[in-house]
Design a protein around this motif. Structure first.
Motif, PDB file in Angstrom:
ATOM      1  N   THR A  16       4.593  -5.865 -13.325  1.00 22.93           N
ATOM      2  CA  THR A  16       4.095  -5.809 -11.865  1.00 22.93           C
ATOM      3  C   THR A  16       3.820  -7.016 -11.253  1.00 22.93           C
ATOM      4  O   THR A  16       3.589  -7.953 -11.990  1.00 22.93           O
ATOM      5  CB  THR A  16       2.630  -5.183 -12.042  1.00 22.93           C
ATOM      6  OG1 THR A  16       1.654  -5.849 -12.629  1.00 22.93           O
ATOM      7  CG2 THR A  16       2.504  -3.660 -12.611  1.00 22.93           C
ATOM      8  N   SER A  17       3.957  -7.163 -10.123  1.00 23.26           N
ATOM      9  CA  SER A  17       3.839  -8.410  -9.422  1.00 23.26           C
ATOM     10  C   SER A  17       2.497  -8.591  -8.639  1.00 23.26           C
ATOM     11  O   SER A  17       2.067  -9.726  -8.260  1.00 23.26           O
ATOM     12  CB  SER A  17       5.028  -8.885  -8.585  1.00 23.26           C
ATOM     13  OG  SER A  17       5.406  -7.892  -7.826  1.00 23.26           O
ATOM     14  N   GLY A  18       1.681  -7.342  -8.542  1.00 25.98           N
ATOM     15  CA  GLY A  18       0.582  -7.337  -7.837  1.00 25.98           C
ATOM     16  C   GLY A  18      -0.100  -5.997  -7.677  1.00 25.98           C
ATOM     17  O   GLY A  18       0.653  -5.178  -7.817  1.00 25.98           O
ATOM     18  N   VAL A  19      -1.410  -5.811  -7.619  1.00 24.63           N
ATOM     19  CA  VAL A  19      -2.096  -4.930  -7.724  1.00 24.63           C
ATOM     20  C   VAL A  19      -3.297  -5.034  -6.370  1.00 24.63           C
ATOM     21  O   VAL A  19      -3.572  -6.134  -6.188  1.00 24.63           O
ATOM     22  CB  VAL A  19      -2.942  -4.333  -8.777  1.00 24.63           C
ATOM     23  CG1 VAL A  19      -1.978  -4.033  -9.784  1.00 24.63           C
ATOM     24  CG2 VAL A  19      -4.102  -5.488  -9.290  1.00 24.63           C
ATOM     25  N   ALA A  20      -3.555  -3.805  -5.603  1.00 20.24           N
ATOM     26  CA  ALA A  20      -4.304  -3.780  -4.765  1.00 20.24           C
ATOM     27  C   ALA A  20      -4.970  -2.697  -4.540  1.00 20.24           C
ATOM     28  O   ALA A  20      -4.507  -1.432  -4.915  1.00 20.24           O
ATOM     29  CB  ALA A  20      -3.521  -4.283  -3.281  1.00 20.24           C
ATOM     30  N   VAL A  79      -0.564 -10.549  -3.963  1.00 24.58           N
ATOM     31  CA  VAL A  79      -0.330  -9.965  -2.675  1.00 24.58           C
ATOM     32  C   VAL A  79      -1.530  -9.992  -1.662  1.00 24.58           C
ATOM     33  O   VAL A  79      -1.701  -9.123  -1.068  1.00 24.58           O
ATOM     34  CB  VAL A  79      -0.066  -8.467  -3.303  1.00 24.58           C
ATOM     35  CG1 VAL A  79       1.128  -8.329  -3.996  1.00 24.58           C
ATOM     36  CG2 VAL A  79      -1.325  -8.043  -4.178  1.00 24.58           C
ATOM     37  N   SER A  80      -2.007 -11.273  -1.669  1.00 20.43           N
ATOM     38  CA  SER A  80      -3.183 -11.211  -0.697  1.00 20.43           C
ATOM     39  C   SER A  80      -2.952 -11.275   0.615  1.00 20.43           C
ATOM     40  O   SER A  80      -3.664 -10.708   1.641  1.00 20.43           O
ATOM     41  CB  SER A  80      -3.816 -12.696  -0.920  1.00 20.43           C
ATOM     42  OG  SER A  80      -3.111 -13.794  -0.591  1.00 20.43           O
ATOM     43  N   HIS A  81      -1.746 -11.406   1.263  1.00 19.16           N
ATOM     44  CA  HIS A  81      -0.749 -10.900   2.527  1.00 19.16           C
ATOM     45  C   HIS A  81      -1.144  -9.657   2.808  1.00 19.16           C
ATOM     46  O   HIS A  81      -0.800  -9.401   4.165  1.00 19.16           O
ATOM     47  CB  HIS A  81       0.562 -11.615   2.426  1.00 19.16           C
ATOM     48  CG  HIS A  81       1.247 -10.969   1.389  1.00 19.16           C
ATOM     49  ND1 HIS A  81       1.459 -11.524   0.051  1.00 19.16           N
ATOM     50  CD2 HIS A  81       2.103  -9.670   1.484  1.00 19.16           C
ATOM     51  CE1 HIS A  81       2.460 -10.639  -0.594  1.00 19.16           C
ATOM     52  NE2 HIS A  81       2.685  -9.546   0.077  1.00 19.16           N
ATOM     53  N   ILE A  82      -1.309  -8.658   1.951  1.00 21.79           N
ATOM     54  CA  ILE A  82      -1.497  -7.290   2.521  1.00 21.79           C
ATOM     55  C   ILE A  82      -2.934  -6.946   2.726  1.00 21.79           C
ATOM     56  O   ILE A  82      -2.962  -5.760   3.386  1.00 21.79           O
ATOM     57  CB  ILE A  82      -0.803  -6.170   1.482  1.00 21.79           C
ATOM     58  CG1 ILE A  82      -1.368  -6.076   0.205  1.00 21.79           C
ATOM     59  CG2 ILE A  82       0.638  -6.380   1.501  1.00 21.79           C
ATOM     60  CD1 ILE A  82      -0.985  -4.934  -0.787  1.00 21.79           C
ATOM     61  N   LEU A 136      -5.301   3.249  -5.140  1.00 21.85           N
ATOM     62  CA  LEU A 136      -4.833   1.733  -6.018  1.00 21.85           C
ATOM     63  C   LEU A 136      -3.311   1.780  -6.197  1.00 21.85           C
ATOM     64  O   LEU A 136      -3.014   2.822  -6.818  1.00 21.85           O
ATOM     65  CB  LEU A 136      -5.755   2.097  -7.414  1.00 21.85           C
ATOM     66  CG  LEU A 136      -6.153   0.573  -8.235  1.00 21.85           C
ATOM     67  CD1 LEU A 136      -4.691   0.254  -9.110  1.00 21.85           C
ATOM     68  CD2 LEU A 136      -6.614  -0.344  -7.431  1.00 21.85           C
ATOM     69  N   GLY A 137      -2.830   0.659  -5.693  1.00 19.42           N
ATOM     70  CA  GLY A 137      -1.422   0.651  -6.073  1.00 19.42           C
ATOM     71  C   GLY A 137      -0.783  -0.853  -6.792  1.00 19.42           C
ATOM     72  O   GLY A 137      -1.584  -1.695  -6.704  1.00 19.42           O
ATOM     73  N   ALA A 138       0.035  -0.524  -7.285  1.00 16.80           N
ATOM     74  CA  ALA A 138       0.865  -1.896  -7.947  1.00 16.80           C
ATOM     75  C   ALA A 138       2.027  -2.065  -7.424  1.00 16.80           C
ATOM     76  O   ALA A 138       2.807  -0.904  -7.284  1.00 16.80           O
ATOM     77  CB  ALA A 138       0.753  -1.561  -9.447  1.00 16.80           C
ATOM     78  N   CYS A 139       2.739  -3.023  -7.143  1.00 16.75           N
ATOM     79  CA  CYS A 139       4.003  -3.316  -6.827  1.00 16.75           C
ATOM     80  C   CYS A 139       4.814  -4.006  -7.811  1.00 16.75           C
ATOM     81  O   CYS A 139       4.460  -4.768  -8.779  1.00 16.75           O
ATOM     82  CB  CYS A 139       4.372  -4.008  -5.398  1.00 16.75           C
ATOM     83  SG  CYS A 139       3.499  -5.504  -5.486  1.00 16.75           S
TER      84      CYS A 139
END
Ligand code: WA2
Length: 281
Positions: free
Chosen positions: A73-77, A136-139, A207-210
Motif C-alpha cells: 500500500t502507498s497510503g490509507v485514508a 496521501v495528505s493531498h486527498i 476506510l481506503g488504501a491505495c
C-alpha cells in the motif's frame, strides 16, 4: 533428451511464476487484513468514543508508524459519509469546504497552483476525506464520491460489508496505475446476514488504501533474484476480452508462457500473472 530439457524449462517457469503469484497474493492479503483492522480502529476510537480519541495528527502518526504492516500500500485514508442536509454543519465544523476531485486535464492546468480545488457541486451525499496518512495528505477534504472508481468502490463496500477493489486507474498525484481497496465503517454491530439496505443505513464512513501497483510489485519482485531470467506481467482480467495491464510492459513474444491465477479477495475482480523467459533456449 531435447524433450527432457524442454519439460524442465517449462517446469521451472511454472514454479517461478507460481511462487511470485503466491507471494504477491499473500502480501496483498496481509495488507488487506490490516486495512480491515484500521476500519475497526476508526469505528472503535472515532465513532465509538465521545469525544473522539482520533484526530488527523493521531491518525497520521499511527498509520505512518504501522505502514510496515501494509506491504504494497502507498497510503490509507478515512472518508466520512456526509448527507447534503449535514453539509453546511460539517463544513463549518471542519473549517473547510468539501472539494471536488479534479480530472486529469484539470490537474494538468492547475498543477502550478496547488490547493485550489473547486467546491463539490450539490449531491445527495458526499464522502470527504477527514484523516489521511502523510503519503496521501493531498486527498484530505476531497469528496471521494466525485471520482467514478472511488464512488463505485464506496457504494459496493457499504452494501456488501466486504473489502472491495477498484479496477486499475490513474491515482491522484501519481503517474502510475493503481487500485483502491475500501472497507465501510458502520455505526452499529451489524448481524452477519444484514441486508444491503441495513448496511447502507448504518454506514458512517469509508476506510481506503491505495496501491501504486507498478512500484510496489517491482519492489516485491526485486526481492527475488530472477529479474534477469523472467518477464512478469500482472493483468486485471475482469473483462476477459479487454485485460488491463497493471504491471509490466506489453509483450509480443510468443515463446513459452505460464499463467498463474491471483486472488485478491474481491470476487468481482479477476487477476492473472503472466510469466515468460527473457531468452529463448
Ligand atoms: N486514495 C489515494 N489516491 C487516490 C484515491 C484514493 N482513494 N483515489 C484517487 N487517487 C478514502 O474508499 C475511501 C481512497 C478512498 C478511500
Amino acid at each position: 533428451l531435447n524433450m527432457d530439457i524442454m519439460q524442465r524449462r517449462e517446469e521451472m517457469l511454472t514454479n517461478m511464476c507460481d511462487e511470485r503469484a503466491r507471494m504477491l497474493q499473500d502480501q496483498f492479503n496481509v495488507s488487506m487484513n490490516h486495512v480491515h483492522a484500521l476500519a475497526i480502529l476508526v469505528s472503535t476510537f472515532h465513532h465509538g468514543k465521545h469525544p473522539s480519541a482520533i484526530d488527523q495528527k493521531i491518525f497520521g502518526e499511527y498509520t505512518e508508524s504501522t505502514a510496515f504492516e501494509r506491504p504494497l500500500t502507498s497510503g490509507v485514508a478515512y472518508a466520512l459519509k456526509v448527507l447534503h442536509s449535514d453539509r453546511m454543519h460539517f463544513e463549518k465544523q471542519h473549517g473547510w469546504t468539501i472539494k471536488k476531485m479534479e480530472t486529469e486535464n484539470e490537474a494538468l492546468v492547475q498543477d502550478c497552483i496547488p490547493g485550489n480545488l473547486d467546491p463539490a457541486p450539490v449531491q445527495d451525499e458526499y464522502a470527504p476525506v477527514i484523516f489521511a496518512q502523510e503519503t496521501v495528505s493531498h486527498i484530505v477534504s476531497i469528496d471521494m464520491m466525485s471520482g467514478k472508481e472511488d464512488r463505485d468502490n464506496i457504494l459496493r463496500a457499504r452494501a456488501s460489508g466486504k473489502g472491495v477493489l477498484t479496477s486499475p486507474f490513474k491515482l491522484l498525484k501519481s503517474n502510475h496505475l493503481g487500485v483502491v481497496l475500501t472497507f465501510a465503517v458502520y455505526n452499529t454491530n451489524l448481524p452477519l446476514d444484514a441486508t444491503p439496505e441495513q448496511r447502507i443505513e448504518a454506514t458512517v464512513g469509508y476506510l481506503g488504501a491505495c496501491y501504486d501497483v507498478p512500484s510496489l510489485v517491482d519492489k516485491l519482485l526485486h526481492q527475488l533474484a530472477s529479474k534477469q531470467t523472467i518477464v512478469v506481467n500482472v493483468y486485471d482480467t475482469t473483462d476477459a476480452s479487454a485485460p488491463i495491464t497493471m504491471y509490466g510492459t506489453d509483450v509480443t513474444d510468443t515463446g513459452l508462457l505460464h499463467v498463474s491465477s491471483l486472488d485478491f479477495g474481491d470476487p468481482l475482480r479477476k487477476h492473472e500473472m503472466h510469466c515468460r523467459f527473457k531468452q529463448r533456449p
